[in-house]
Design a protein around this motif. Sequence first.
Motif, short mmCIF file in Angstrom:
data_model
loop_
_atom_site.label_atom_id
_atom_site.label_comp_id
_atom_site.label_asym_id
_atom_site.label_seq_id
_atom_site.Cartn_x
_atom_site.Cartn_y
_atom_site.Cartn_z
N UNK A 147 26.64 27.45 38.60
CA UNK A 147 28.10 27.53 38.44
C UNK A 147 28.52 28.49 37.34
N UNK A 148 27.72 28.54 36.26
CA UNK A 148 28.15 29.24 35.05
C UNK A 148 28.60 30.69 35.28
N UNK A 149 27.79 31.54 35.96
CA UNK A 149 28.24 32.93 36.11
C UNK A 149 29.47 33.06 37.00
N UNK A 151 31.99 30.78 37.24
CA UNK A 151 33.12 30.41 36.39
C UNK A 151 33.39 31.49 35.33
N UNK A 152 32.35 32.03 34.75
CA UNK A 152 32.52 33.05 33.70
C UNK A 152 33.30 34.24 34.25
N UNK A 154 35.27 34.30 36.90
CA UNK A 154 36.60 33.87 37.28
C UNK A 154 37.52 33.72 36.05
N UNK A 155 37.00 33.11 35.00
CA UNK A 155 37.85 32.81 33.85
C UNK A 155 38.06 34.00 32.92
N UNK A 156 37.07 34.89 32.82
CA UNK A 156 37.25 36.01 31.89
C UNK A 156 37.86 37.25 32.55
N UNK B 96 42.29 33.30 27.33
CA UNK B 96 41.88 33.11 28.72
C UNK B 96 42.99 32.38 29.48
N UNK B 100 46.09 34.17 32.58
CA UNK B 100 46.49 33.69 33.91
C UNK B 100 48.00 33.75 34.10
N UNK B 109 42.33 41.51 28.11
CA UNK B 109 41.14 40.67 28.01
C UNK B 109 39.97 41.28 28.80
N UNK B 113 36.26 42.22 27.24
CA UNK B 113 34.93 41.84 27.73
C UNK B 113 34.14 43.07 28.19
N UNK B 144 26.01 39.84 30.72
CA UNK B 144 26.96 38.79 31.14
C UNK B 144 26.24 37.47 31.38
N UNK B 148 27.46 33.82 30.07
CA UNK B 148 28.04 32.91 31.07
C UNK B 148 27.80 31.43 30.79
N UNK B 149 26.54 30.99 30.55
CA UNK B 149 26.35 29.55 30.34
C UNK B 149 27.01 29.04 29.06
N UNK B 151 29.90 30.26 27.67
CA UNK B 151 31.32 30.12 27.99
C UNK B 151 31.55 28.94 28.95
N UNK B 152 30.70 28.78 29.92
CA UNK B 152 30.87 27.69 30.90
C UNK B 152 30.88 26.35 30.19
N UNK B 155 34.14 26.10 27.98
CA UNK B 155 35.42 25.97 28.68
C UNK B 155 35.52 24.72 29.54
#
Lengths: 183, 183
Positions: A147-149, A151-152, A154-156, B96, B100, B109, B113, B144, B148-149, B151-152, B155
Amino acid sequence: MREAVVRAVGDALIEVGLAGLDLADVARRAGVGKTTVYRRWGTVAAAVADLVDDMVETSAPRADTGGLAGDLRANAELVAETLADPRQGRLLAALIAAAREDERTAEALRRFYAARIAVWEPCVTDAVARGELPAGTDAAAVVRAVSAPLYYRFLTSGDAPEQADVTRAVDAAVAAAEAGAYR
Amino acid sequence: MREAVVRAVGDALIEVGLAGLDLADVARRAGVGKTTVYRRWGTVAAAVADLVDDMVETSAPRADTGGLAGDLRANAELVAETLADPRQGRLLAALIAAAREDERTAEALRRFYAARIAVWEPCVTDAVARGELPAGTDAAAVVRAVSAPLYYRFLTSGDAPEQADVTRAVDAAVAAAEAGAYR
């Protein structure tokens, strides 16, 4: 009635965020009497928590394709589709934002992710039992790694994950798990 | 003066979010004349974009430890420290969320990144040149994959990444890259 109300809570959360959420507005959106909504949910935080609980109850079961990569791919596809769905993606982003403002929402969201991870964990424990992964592999960590990459991204960036992201997420999680990174 | 204003923009964003952000309040927080702030930044969106540009300009250079795992670990430590920092972690989460709601913030943003990833890419291209990773490895994807993990976790659970998360993020990214998952 619960279905109409939790849907209205989600719509309002997407449109106005937690700070702007109002149970009278939720009742109007749901076409339900204001008194009924106040009696049953009481507070905005309770209504949001109920929305999240409903997401847990209605979410898809895990796949069982007979192999780790196939199972994790099914999970990655589901996560990517959810994030790419205009309503569900925005709802998850709104809930993640709301969780920072309200501890009850944060707890509900932690329950949601814990439940989703737990549903998919057997894909990994089965793979360990079949000898595809090292003994002692942390099943939850492997599922979260898929999931992590997604979500990363999508959110960033605001971009929904694409097929290439799904493939990479699965390939990377499998390779890392095989190498023992999640023991 | 710019430093005081972008700091005030960040403080306000953390406290009231993008929807509640007001340039007069920013001027008051920064101890700068309202007219000056309006003349130089004009709009809330411009002030937020300038805050993000300032984050790009003031962020740390990449590490060069001579090995891929060491370089990626330095990157992971930096990301984890940033997310664990009470102000910076909340600021990134607020940005973040704001992205949106506002396309200009989203663009700023994405620039942030992209810049951070680009700074760390040479760690991976150097590793490819040293023969530590397969030719054709996507350097940005590996960088990335480390973030990713972290940030996951941050968040979706609200918890700052810990040392164990840093170690796992690096081990997993290195193993997946070595296996060719990021070609």
